[in-house]
Design an enzyme around this catalytic site. Structure first.
Site, PDB file in Angstrom:
ATOM      1  CD  GLU A 135       7.126 -32.613  15.163  1.00 43.82           C
ATOM      2  OE1 GLU A 135       7.643 -33.615  14.720  1.00 43.82           O
ATOM      3  OE2 GLU A 135       6.726 -31.403  15.122  1.00 43.82           O
ATOM      4  CB  CYS A 136      11.201 -26.509  15.194  1.00 51.01           C
ATOM      5  SG  CYS A 136      11.325 -25.388  14.869  1.00 51.01           S
ATOM      6  CB  ALA A 137      10.345 -24.624  19.752  1.00 52.42           C
ATOM      7  CG  LEU A 178      17.150 -28.552  17.617  1.00 52.57           C
ATOM      8  CD1 LEU A 178      18.109 -30.354  18.482  1.00 52.57           C
ATOM      9  CD2 LEU A 178      16.572 -28.669  16.537  1.00 52.57           C
ATOM     10  CB  SER A 235      15.534 -33.287  14.000  1.00 54.40           C
ATOM     11  OG  SER A 235      13.895 -32.955  13.234  1.00 54.40           O
TER      12      SER A 235
END
Length: 793
Positions: A321-323, A325, A410
């Site tokens: 998630e985020c980082a 990704l 994502s």
């Protein structure tokens, strides 16, 4: 209200109540991860989030009770203004909404630094706005004079539980996404302690506890992860490796509790310091954080990146998630990452902040087609491309992320307590994953007598020890090695031949040290002759038990390799391509006790200003400037070799400019205390008689004239090369060195080899990728052959 000091007061209140002997649980309204980190420091328990958007209204009270289990008092910090929630929803997921759901009395924190009686009007409006919300009092923050405080107190009409004056000692730094996480600040625990002391002195804790006791009981039971997921009745508990440390600070405590309840063992690892995944890893959870701040260090941890890449490509179930990704991407601001997700990430000016509902476009590791979740995004990076063939989500009508049966990556953060089926599916995939294979044997490094394979496009086994000389073998036209291509001066050849007459006795480096001292106007004790710069790097690595050694990249990799070989963990600081690979002294961590930087830098050819290099120096830190190519610049601008600065050492090498790579000759000049320490760890007689003779000859006045001529010749050749690259439409970094870093495109390095031309691949330099090559400058007639080959490639 936003900016009023809620986090300061709430965290201080938690610490003060804990200091008074109460068991305290800390909670945060909204999706924020950073404030709960400070709450955890203050309470000694995990910080918890309460967010109706992320988990649904019916789970908010149970999650509060779960987090407060065993506590005497729960302190809930609000988000934004009291009634500010998701836009267009009438205040849904606001602090007021959560207060109503949990029947929690509200104490307003008001910044009164620029107000007087208007505070009364503000507080009255807040108290009367929504009858479902019970505003019971205020804490005045950033208060000034006693006279103004009295005026405000008379105007409020509600109990004033405390008056907190301004204290810069407890201010907290911020960055592009808000406050700096507690785990990234070494002084965070002390700051929280001071907050607690201050709040205990200036707030009526007993009165607040009385208000807390007045809250009615909740008609709900505590949330229980064991009721949300199920675990296999038998079998071993597989390991789920969860990224943590300073770069990965964002994850909800309930995520780990759900995985544990689902029969998994959650084991944290730090991508900045751990060199491999936890033993037995069968699942990976890579949450949020600030990898962009630590991109250089993450890229430098090549061993872990390789382990991670192998695990994900091998089918280990992975959620990012985020980082996470960004960590799986090919690169982050030019720094190479794991390369699992076929995209590159860059920092942007635009902040993405949204609170969406997402739809699954297909069956994935976590979801089934058409399923909906609620989540949030908060980032200032962009991915190119932004999604794969199988996106993870559709968010606000647009596909986003990357998904497969074993990978879900994502930007969207999802609170699994609100969507426990995601935890169940991930845990099931982890249980079903094959047991990890035994760890492979450590790669064998080629010995000095073994000729390494020269690859075209495949990765180099040991990038930090890859050297350009292996690129130029097999009779290739050499643009790879930065040795001056002309003949050595007769006087230097005579000197080298004569030096062989003295090989029957042990070498004495004293003449070389005296000659170098004269050349740079230094005292004799400020000079140490070395067997090239390579020996100096090794001596520096062994000099002290460095706590945080830093190497500024992209640059020559040997300093980094020497530090690692000595057992140090290296922090890599990357100069950004967007800034022309210029040095930013502020990018070097304040606690760095050793900083190594090249000038001009290999392979970028960038010449850093002497002022910026001086800006790195400070008490308790050693700054090492590698001036290996400074003698190739007319007039040697920006050199620090003649400057006396405490904690500064400059290295020089004679290898390249004088075409003597087989004679390992160099020297260190600088802080006499440091030079004396280097001499103590130097092996006796490590500098050979030919190297000593070469050093004496190459720093003489006669050599100075020839060195300047060669430097001007390099300038002319480089101008010719850069003009040719510019005409061909090939991007390059404007250089001051006898080489140019050019972006020719991926695969061109190998195609040039097929045409008989060797250039130095640049993907072995931290911060650069396979589309870059370094080109040594050559006479115009030779350069034309390269340009013609590039046109065919």
């Amino acid at each position: 209200m936003t900016g009023q000091g809620k986090t300061t007061v709430a965290t201080g209140l938690m610490a003060a109540l804990g200091g008074a002997g109460h068991r305290v649980s800390g909670h945060k309204v909204g999706p924020d991860y950073i404030d709960p980190g400070y709450h955890a420091l203050a309470t000694g328990r995990p910080g918890r989030n309460l967010d109706p958007h992320l988990v649904g209204e019916d789970r908010v009270a149970p999650l509060l009770l779960h987090g407060a289990r065993g506590a005497d008092v729960a302190v809930v910090e609000g988000v934004m203004g009291l009634h500010d929630g998701r836009l267009g929803t009438g205040g849904f997921a606001s602090t007021a909404h959560v207060a109503a759901l949990t029947r929690t009395p509200v104490v307003l924190v008001v910044d009164v630094s620029r107000m007087s009686r208007s505070v009364g009007a503000l507080v009255k409006g807040m108290a009367d706005f929504d009858p479902a919300v019970e505003v019971v009092g205020v804490i005045l923050n950033k208060a000034g004079s006693a006279r103004n405080v009295a005026e405000i107190t008379r105007s409020v009409g509600l109990p004033v539980f405390g008056v907190v004056s301004r204290d810069e000692r407890i201010s907290r730094p911020s960055r592009h996404l808000g406050l700096v996480p507690a785990s990234e600040r070494e002084e965070s625990a002390r700051v929280v302690e001071r907050l607690g002391e201050r709040i205990a002195d200036q707030v009526d804790l007993d009165a607040l506890l009385a208000v807390a006791r007045s809250a009615p009981d909740l008609d709900a039971g505590p949330w229980d992860p064991d009721r949300e997921v199920s675990a296999p009745t038998a079998g071993k508990r597989p390991v789920v490796a969860v990224a943590g440390g300073r770069a990965f600070t964002f994850r909800y405590a309930e995520t780990e509790e759900l995985l544990t309840a689902a029969g998994c063992d959650v084991v944290a690892f730090d991508p900045l310091t751990d060199t491999s995944l936890p033993a037995g890893t069968r699942g990976l959870y890579l949450g949020g954080g600030f990898p962009e701040v630590y991109a250089g260090e993450l890229a430098a941890n090549r061993s872990l990146l390789a382990d991670l890449r192998e695990a994900v490509r091998g089918g280990v179930p992975t959620v990012a998630e985020c980082a996470g990704l960004l960590y799986l991407a090919e690169s982050l601001d030019g720094a190479p990452m794991a390369g699992v997700v076929p995209a590159g990430a860059r920092m942007t000016e635009r902040l993405t902040l949204r609170y969406p509902e997402a739809v699954s476009p297909g069956d994935t590791l976590l979801t089934r087609a058409g399923e909906r979740v609620t989540g949030h995004e908060f980032h200032r990076t962009a991915l190119t491309p932004g999604r794969g063939e199988n996106p993870a989500w559709e968010v606000e009508g647009s596909p986003e992320g990357f998904a497969s049966p074993t990978l879900h990556a994502s930007y969207l953060h999802v609170h699994w307590a609100g969507h426990p089926r995601l935890a169940s599916r991930f845990a099931e995939a982890v249980h079903d994953a094959p047991s990890p294979a035994p760890a492979p044997a450590a790669p064998v490094r080629p010995s000095p007598t073994t000729r390494p394979t020269v690859p075209g496009t495949e990765p180099v086994a040991d990038p930090l020890r890859h050297h350009g000389d292996v690129e130029a073998r097999d009779g290739l036209l050499d643009f790879a090695v930065n040795v001056y291509p002309g003949e050595r001066p007769d006087w230097l050849d005579r000197t080298l031949r004569t030096s062989l007459d003295g090989v029957g006795v042990y070498p004495d480096p004293e003449p070389a040290c005296e000659a170098v001292a004269l050349r740079h106007g230094r005292a004799r004790g400020e000079v140490l002759a070395t067997a090239g710069a390579a020996e100096a790097f090794t001596l520096l690595a062994r000099l002290r038990p460095w706590k945080r050694p830093v190497v500024v990249h992209p640059q020559f990799t040997e300093p980094h390799a020497a530090l690692e070989q000595a057992g140090h963990t290296v922090t890599a600081v990357l100069c950004a391509e967007s800034d022309g690979f210029a040095l930013d002294p502020a990018a070097v961590p304040e606690d760095a006790d050793l900083v190594m930087v090249g000038n001009p830098t290999n392979p970028t050819g960038v010449l850093h200003s002497a002022e910026s290099l001086r800006g790195l120096c400070r008490p308790g830190r050693l700054v090492v400037v590698d001036e290996a190519f400074m003698d190739a610049l007319p007039g040697e601008p920006e050199s620090l070799a003649g400057e006396r600065i405490a904690g500064l050492v400059v290295l020089r090498s004679l290898t390249k400019h004088w075409s003597v790579p087989g004679i390992r000759a160099g020297y260190a000049v600088g802080d006499e205390t440091v030079v004396r320490g280097l001499a103590r760890v130097q092996t006796p007689w490590s500098v050979s008689a030919p190297a000593i003779a070469a050093t004496v000859a190459c720093v003489s006045d006669e050599a100075g004239t020839e060195a300047e001529r060669r430097a001007k010749e390099f300038d002319d050749w480089r101008t010719d090369l850069e003009a040719g690259l510019r005409e061909a439409g090939i991007g390059f970094v404007p250089s001051r060195a006898p080489f140019v870093l050019a972006r020719v495109g991926e695969g061109v390095h190998a195609r040039l080899r097929e045409q008989g031309i060797a250039v130095r691949r640049a993907d072995t330099f931290p911060g650069l990728g396979p589309d870059w090559v370094r080109v040594a400058v050559r006479p115009p007639e030779t350069t034309r052959k390269l340009l013609a080959a590039l046109a065919r490639s």
